[in-house]
Design a protein around this motif. Sequence first.
Motif, short mmCIF file in Angstrom:
data_model
loop_
_atom_site.label_atom_id
_atom_site.label_comp_id
_atom_site.label_asym_id
_atom_site.label_seq_id
_atom_site.Cartn_x
_atom_site.Cartn_y
_atom_site.Cartn_z
N GLU A 182 0.85 -1.20 0.04
CA GLU A 182 -0.09 -0.06 -0.19
C GLU A 182 0.74 1.31 0.08
OE1 GLU A 182 -2.32 -2.72 3.23
OE2 GLU A 182 -0.30 -2.17 2.96
N CYS A 195 -2.65 0.18 -3.99
CA CYS A 195 -2.32 -1.16 -3.49
C CYS A 195 -2.07 -1.97 -4.59
CB CYS A 195 -3.69 -1.85 -2.78
SG CYS A 195 -3.42 -3.72 -2.53
N TRP A 241 -10.56 -2.65 0.53
CA TRP A 241 -9.74 -1.80 1.60
C TRP A 241 -10.49 -2.12 2.78
CZ3 TRP A 241 -5.27 0.64 0.83
CH2 TRP A 241 -5.05 0.69 -0.54
N TYR A 262 -5.11 1.75 7.17
CA TYR A 262 -5.88 1.35 6.27
C TYR A 262 -5.01 -0.07 5.59
CZ TYR A 262 -9.34 5.04 6.27
OH TYR A 262 -10.06 6.00 6.55
N CYS A 303 -4.92 -3.30 2.69
CA CYS A 303 -5.49 -3.71 1.38
C CYS A 303 -5.49 -5.01 1.36
CB CYS A 303 -4.34 -3.42 0.31
SG CYS A 303 -4.91 -4.12 -1.36
#
Length: 121
Positions: A6, A22, A36, A93, A95
Amino acid sequence: QVQLVESGGGMVQAGGSLRLSCAASGSIFKIDVMAWYRQAAGKQRELVARITSGAGTNYADSVKGRFTISRDNAKNTAYLQMNSLKPEDTAVYYCNADIIRIGVPIALPSWGQGTQVTVSS
């Protein structure tokens, strides 16, 4: 061996925008769903958005109308465009992708290492 990397996280003021990427690499035959997720401090990981190989999308209610997920199948890459960011969007966050590896007849999930998104008020 398959890897998800990412990029694009950072710090932004409320109302601002960020775009996450990603990129998947390795012994990939095909990628099915890409998604995500995010995990805020002290909270469980939650789905933010997902996209199928045919570009069908789903979003968490909290991000509908503000976030857009997309993918480039030729580059094995997914994107998350995040607009009108709010402090409550602050999280790591991640992926996620269901990847069919060369020589393996089923899709297996893979995760990236995560990228921090911080939205200040």
